[in-house]
Design a protein around this motif. Structure first.
Motif, PDB file in Angstrom:
ATOM      1  N   ARG A 146     -14.511 -43.974  27.525  1.00 51.11           N
ATOM      2  CA  ARG A 146     -15.622 -43.094  27.906  1.00 51.11           C
ATOM      3  C   ARG A 146     -15.585 -41.804  27.098  1.00 51.11           C
ATOM      4  NH1 ARG A 146     -14.012 -44.619  33.220  1.00 51.11           N
ATOM      5  NH2 ARG A 146     -13.378 -42.505  33.790  1.00 51.11           N
ATOM      6  N   LEU A 147     -14.382 -41.285  26.860  1.00 52.13           N
ATOM      7  CA  LEU A 147     -14.257 -40.074  26.043  1.00 52.13           C
ATOM      8  C   LEU A 147     -14.724 -40.339  24.624  1.00 52.13           C
ATOM      9  CD1 LEU A 147     -13.309 -37.181  25.552  1.00 52.13           C
ATOM     10  CD2 LEU A 147     -10.998 -38.075  25.165  1.00 52.13           C
ATOM     11  N   ALA A 148     -14.338 -41.465  24.050  1.00 49.52           N
ATOM     12  CA  ALA A 148     -14.773 -41.808  22.698  1.00 49.52           C
ATOM     13  C   ALA A 148     -16.295 -41.868  22.631  1.00 49.52           C
ATOM     14  CB  ALA A 148     -14.166 -43.140  22.274  1.00 49.52           C
ATOM     15  N   ARG A 149     -16.908 -42.467  23.640  1.00 43.11           N
ATOM     16  CA  ARG A 149     -18.376 -42.596  23.656  1.00 43.11           C
ATOM     17  C   ARG A 149     -19.051 -41.225  23.731  1.00 43.11           C
ATOM     18  NH1 ARG A 149     -22.005 -43.117  27.999  1.00 43.11           N
ATOM     19  NH2 ARG A 149     -24.014 -44.027  27.404  1.00 43.11           N
ATOM     20  N   ILE A 150     -18.533 -40.338  24.573  1.00 51.72           N
ATOM     21  CA  ILE A 150     -19.115 -39.005  24.699  1.00 51.72           C
ATOM     22  C   ILE A 150     -19.023 -38.242  23.382  1.00 51.72           C
ATOM     23  CG2 ILE A 150     -18.719 -36.718  25.710  1.00 51.72           C
ATOM     24  CD1 ILE A 150     -20.337 -38.509  27.496  1.00 51.72           C
ATOM     25  N   PHE A 193      -6.291 -39.583  19.557  1.00 50.24           N
ATOM     26  CA  PHE A 193      -7.388 -39.817  18.615  1.00 50.24           C
ATOM     27  C   PHE A 193      -7.122 -39.099  17.301  1.00 50.24           C
ATOM     28  CE2 PHE A 193     -10.855 -40.475  22.096  1.00 50.24           C
ATOM     29  CZ  PHE A 193     -10.345 -41.740  22.343  1.00 50.24           C
ATOM     30  N   ARG A 194      -6.564 -37.891  17.396  1.00 49.14           N
ATOM     31  CA  ARG A 194      -6.277 -37.121  16.181  1.00 49.14           C
ATOM     32  C   ARG A 194      -5.169 -37.785  15.363  1.00 49.14           C
ATOM     33  NH1 ARG A 194      -4.693 -30.881  16.748  1.00 49.14           N
ATOM     34  NH2 ARG A 194      -3.076 -31.822  18.053  1.00 49.14           N
ATOM     35  N   SER A 210     -14.753 -43.786  12.202  1.00 47.18           N
ATOM     36  CA  SER A 210     -13.757 -44.756  12.667  1.00 47.18           C
ATOM     37  C   SER A 210     -13.606 -44.758  14.181  1.00 47.18           C
ATOM     38  CB  SER A 210     -12.398 -44.470  12.015  1.00 47.18           C
ATOM     39  OG  SER A 210     -11.975 -43.146  12.301  1.00 47.18           O
ATOM     40  N   LEU A 211     -14.045 -43.681  14.861  1.00 42.88           N
ATOM     41  CA  LEU A 211     -13.962 -43.643  16.317  1.00 42.88           C
ATOM     42  C   LEU A 211     -14.851 -44.714  16.952  1.00 42.88           C
ATOM     43  CD1 LEU A 211     -12.712 -42.162  18.753  1.00 42.88           C
ATOM     44  CD2 LEU A 211     -14.688 -40.627  18.741  1.00 42.88           C
ATOM     45  N   LEU A 212     -15.851 -45.172  16.209  1.00 43.14           N
ATOM     46  CA  LEU A 212     -16.697 -46.261  16.702  1.00 43.14           C
ATOM     47  C   LEU A 212     -15.875 -47.504  17.026  1.00 43.14           C
ATOM     48  CD1 LEU A 212     -19.778 -45.990  14.307  1.00 43.14           C
ATOM     49  CD2 LEU A 212     -19.870 -45.852  16.801  1.00 43.14           C
ATOM     50  N   ASN A 213     -14.766 -47.687  16.325  1.00 44.08           N
ATOM     51  CA  ASN A 213     -13.932 -48.863  16.569  1.00 44.08           C
ATOM     52  C   ASN A 213     -13.388 -48.901  17.993  1.00 44.08           C
ATOM     53  OD1 ASN A 213     -14.252 -49.731  13.903  1.00 44.08           O
ATOM     54  ND2 ASN A 213     -12.483 -48.552  13.192  1.00 44.08           N
ATOM     55  N   VAL A 214     -13.178 -47.710  18.587  1.00 42.42           N
ATOM     56  CA  VAL A 214     -12.680 -47.651  19.963  1.00 42.42           C
ATOM     57  C   VAL A 214     -13.727 -48.189  20.923  1.00 42.42           C
ATOM     58  CG1 VAL A 214     -11.847 -46.126  21.788  1.00 42.42           C
ATOM     59  CG2 VAL A 214     -11.228 -45.677  19.409  1.00 42.42           C
ATOM     60  N   VAL A 215     -14.989 -47.832  20.686  1.00 39.07           N
ATOM     61  CA  VAL A 215     -16.067 -48.225  21.583  1.00 39.07           C
ATOM     62  C   VAL A 215     -16.527 -49.658  21.320  1.00 39.07           C
ATOM     63  CG1 VAL A 215     -18.438 -47.706  22.294  1.00 39.07           C
ATOM     64  CG2 VAL A 215     -16.832 -45.839  21.829  1.00 39.07           C
TER      65      VAL A 215
END
Length: 244
Positions: A146-150, A193-194, A210-215
């Motif tokens: 949820r944090l990644a999405r926000i 994440f960092r 690359s954070l898209l990979n989490v979601v």
């Protein structure tokens, strides 16, 4: 003179400048568009800047329920039925420029100009879909996802054009409110994440694609997907909480 549903009506021009029943307003960071409980007598169209909508419970607890970006309407509930009171507070996160449209003018142009009502309906449908996605997110996704999405939403990934990778200033407390967790968990996930190269932050947060990979693909090592321990909670309970 513009007639009902006339071809001369220019939606862009209407939303870009002041006129009868509407005026341009500017706000500094932390300035308020309107407050919860105030009279719902207008709608704002956000031209520049970022804002957020918050609600306060009877016990005084504040929660951020959505973030706003240019092209969004603010306070659209004011045109539903009889004019009432604001259900939430809208606050500028960054310097904002907005068009304040009086309730009567908003209703008039919706009835008379099909191009405008089409635009407004598209916005309402998009807002409804976002609300539904937020609910699904809360029901089925981990707080980390949820944090990644926000963060991705704040960086405007998925919108036309290049994303704004450097997102507006926001506290870890506000992020925790939005995803339904604690500030300590947000801090833990942000640090991870960092370390994984998904974000950078030193006062301001920069989001990488690359954070898209989490979601999208749940690309997090299983051992790293664990939540931080909760101080003072028995081990069995803490272990059960990790499954949430």
């Amino acid at each position: 003179m513009i007639g009902t549903g006339s071809l001369e009506f220019d939606v862009g021009a209407f939303l870009a400048k002041s006129g009868l029943g509407r005026r341009i307003v500017t706000l500094k960071p932390k300035d308020v568009f309107f407050s919860q409980g105030s009279h719902a007598d207008s709608v704002f169209y956000l031209q520049k800047g970022r804002a957020r909508i918050t609600v306060v419970s009877k016990k005084g607890k504040e929660a951020t329920i959505t973030l706003l970006s240019p092209g969004d309407f603010i306070g659209e509930e004011s045109i539903a039925g009889v004019a009432g009171l604001r259900l939430a507070t809208a606050t500028a996160i960054t310097a904002c420029t907005a068009l304040k449209i009086e309730r009567s003018e908003m209703i008039r142009v919706m009835h008379e100009e099909h191009a405008f009502s089409d635009l407004f309906l598209t916005f309402l449908l998009a807002r409804s879909m976002r609300t539904q996605a937020d609910l699904v997110d809360q029901l089925f996704n981990s707080s980390e996802k949820r944090l990644a999405r926000i963060l991705l939403l704040m960086a405007e990934f998925g919108k036309p054009g290049e994303p704004e990778t450097l997102i507006p200033e926001i506290t870890q407390e506000a992020l925790a409110e939005m995803i339904g967790t604690t500030r300590s968990r947000v801090s833990f996930f942000m640090n991870r994440f960092r370390k994984m190269g998904f974000i950078e932050y030193n006062g301001r947060i920069r989001v990488h694609k690359s954070l898209l990979n989490v979601v999208l693909y749940d690309q997090l090592p299983e051992k790293n997907a664990e939540k931080p321990p909760i101080m003072g909670v028995p081990a069995a309970r803490a272990k059960a909480d990790k499954r949430v």
